[in-house]
Scaffold this motif. Structure first.
Motif, mmCIF file in Angstrom:
data_model
loop_
_atom_site.group_PDB
_atom_site.id
_atom_site.type_symbol
_atom_site.label_atom_id
_atom_site.label_comp_id
_atom_site.label_asym_id
_atom_site.label_seq_id
_atom_site.Cartn_x
_atom_site.Cartn_y
_atom_site.Cartn_z
ATOM 1 N N PRO A 51 0.820 -1.235 0.000
ATOM 2 C CA PRO A 51 0.000 0.000 0.000
ATOM 3 C C PRO A 51 0.838 1.263 0.000
ATOM 4 O O PRO A 51 0.520 2.223 -0.710
ATOM 5 C CB PRO A 51 -0.824 -0.138 1.287
ATOM 6 C CG PRO A 51 -0.880 -1.600 1.560
ATOM 7 C CD PRO A 51 0.435 -2.132 1.109
ATOM 8 N N LEU A 52 1.929 1.264 0.780
ATOM 9 C CA LEU A 52 2.785 2.452 0.811
ATOM 10 C C LEU A 52 3.448 2.674 -0.542
ATOM 11 O O LEU A 52 3.579 3.820 -1.000
ATOM 12 C CB LEU A 52 3.846 2.289 1.898
ATOM 13 C CG LEU A 52 4.794 3.482 2.096
ATOM 14 C CD1 LEU A 52 4.015 4.729 2.449
ATOM 15 C CD2 LEU A 52 5.828 3.161 3.182
ATOM 16 N N THR A 53 3.843 1.597 -1.207
ATOM 17 C CA THR A 53 4.436 1.729 -2.534
ATOM 18 C C THR A 53 3.439 2.296 -3.530
ATOM 19 O O THR A 53 3.779 3.157 -4.361
ATOM 20 C CB THR A 53 4.954 0.366 -3.019
ATOM 21 O OG1 THR A 53 5.895 -0.153 -2.066
ATOM 22 C CG2 THR A 53 5.623 0.486 -4.373
ATOM 23 N N LEU A 54 2.195 1.841 -3.461
ATOM 24 C CA LEU A 54 1.160 2.356 -4.363
ATOM 25 C C LEU A 54 0.886 3.836 -4.117
ATOM 26 O O LEU A 54 0.756 4.630 -5.060
ATOM 27 C CB LEU A 54 -0.128 1.539 -4.202
ATOM 28 C CG LEU A 54 -0.064 0.077 -4.653
ATOM 29 C CD1 LEU A 54 -1.381 -0.626 -4.364
ATOM 30 C CD2 LEU A 54 0.272 -0.015 -6.136
ATOM 31 N N VAL A 55 0.806 4.217 -2.844
ATOM 32 C CA VAL A 55 0.567 5.632 -2.519
ATOM 33 C C VAL A 55 1.728 6.499 -3.002
ATOM 34 O O VAL A 55 1.526 7.582 -3.566
ATOM 35 C CB VAL A 55 0.338 5.801 -0.998
ATOM 36 C CG1 VAL A 55 0.305 7.272 -0.622
ATOM 37 C CG2 VAL A 55 -0.949 5.114 -0.576
ATOM 38 N N THR A 56 2.959 6.016 -2.799
ATOM 39 C CA THR A 56 4.128 6.759 -3.269
ATOM 40 C C THR A 56 4.114 6.898 -4.786
ATOM 41 O O THR A 56 4.455 7.960 -5.332
ATOM 42 C CB THR A 56 5.415 6.059 -2.821
ATOM 43 O OG1 THR A 56 5.402 5.891 -1.393
ATOM 44 C CG2 THR A 56 6.634 6.864 -3.208
#
Length: 324
Positions: A51-56
């Motif tokens: 999820p953090l990778t997608l948001v970034t």
């Protein structure tokens, strides 16, 4: 015979497996290899977060998409700008022609606006940085009456938005006869409460008080101590304040809008807005291709300066983060 065979079997079962000529036993080597393949996750080496990778990734696309649109459309002619897809190139590639027409349109007024912006940045942002360095160093390293009151005023000034001071500033400069002059933009730009606070905090951590005391004991004066000892230690913070002040002055739109009426003193922000507004006036020429190209030329200097000074900016943000 039977007793000796039993003893030998017992010793063989109890003794550990002898290492092979190549090194450790096969079973132990397999276990070690498995452990090496699964490194433990630590705060310095965290587990990847999808999820953090997608948001970034979304933030990266949101940041770079306008820049990509600007670069692509700066290569199009006026007809290609209106007829083609915004995020892809047109059949014609008119970047150099657009740049030439931008800098020569209306007797080269774009170059005049660029020079005005450089004047406001050098005088305003440069002066704000000098004042912030001097004030922040004095507030961090000297004890004087009213120091806490000054701290409260600085914190309060940081919280006040610039638009709330626009009308009082305009009335004051109007009574002084300074409106419609470069001083109406330069003088307000010299005041940077955030830069002063940032240098205050940075100087308190980056310049050891013991080092200053040792210089004074050796007979060094205050000015010599500041320029030879303190100022080199304040370089990262100084560059950080300079970058923030440059970006704020370069992109300043509201202050010149209310202070400057003469197009010869426009910065780039007001000049490009004037080109955009002339398409809405009767008989005005629509120069959307020049506006897009001028916008691209406007951001190139500030991006170049940021990339050149980025290492100082990063070290300035990290300074004081670790205490011994």
């Amino acid at each position: 015979m039977t007793t000796s065979m039993t003893t030998a079997a017992t010793e063989s079962a109890a003794s550990p497996e002898e290492p092979r000529p190549g090194g450790a036993p096969h079973r132990a080597r397999s276990t070690t290899a498995g452990r090496r393949g699964r490194r433990p996750h630590t705060p310095l080496d965290p587990r990847p977060s999808i999820p953090l990778t997608l948001v970034t990734g979304l933030v990266l696309v949101y940041t770079l998409l306008p820049l990509a649109w600007l670069v692509i459309n700066a290569t199009k002619s006026k007809k290609g700008l209106l007829d083609s897809f915004g995020l892809w190139f047109a059949e014609d590639f008119d970047l150099w022609d657009n740049i030439t027409r931008t800098v020569t349109y209306d007797d080269g007024v774009f170059v005049r606006w660029l020079l005005n912006t450089l004047l406001y940045v050098v005088a305003g942002a440069g002066g704000a940085t000098v004042l912030a360095v001097l004030g922040g160093y004095a507030l961090a390293k000297y004890d004087f009456p009213g120091r806490k009151a000054v701290f409260a005023v600085v914190i309060g000034a940081v919280a006040v938005p610039g638009t709330a001071l626009a009308v009082p500033t305009f009335l004051m400069f109007s009574n002084m006869g300074l409106t419609n002059t470069p001083w109406a933009v330069i003088i307000p730009s010299l005041i940077s409460p955030f830069g002063l606070y940032l240098m205050w905090v940075f100087a308190a951590e980056a310049v050891p008080t013991e080092l200053l005391e040792a210089a004074r004991i050796d007979g060094s004066g205050e000015l010599r101590t500041f320029f030879t000892i303190a100022l080199p230690l304040l370089v990262p913070g100084t560059v950080t304040v300079l970058l923030f002040s440059m970006v704020a002055t370069w992109n300043n739109y509201f202050l010149p809008l209310i202070m400057i009426k003469d197009p010869d003193w426009y910065p780039l922000t007001l000049g490009l807005n004037a080109w955009n507004a002339q398409a809405q006036t009767a008989g005005g020429e629509a120069v959307f291709d020049l506006i897009v190209t001028g916008s691209l030329l406007t951001i190139v200097p500030i991006v170049a300066v940021f990339l050149l000074l980025q290492r100082y900016w990063q070290s300035g943000l990290a300074a004081g983060g670790v205490k011994e």
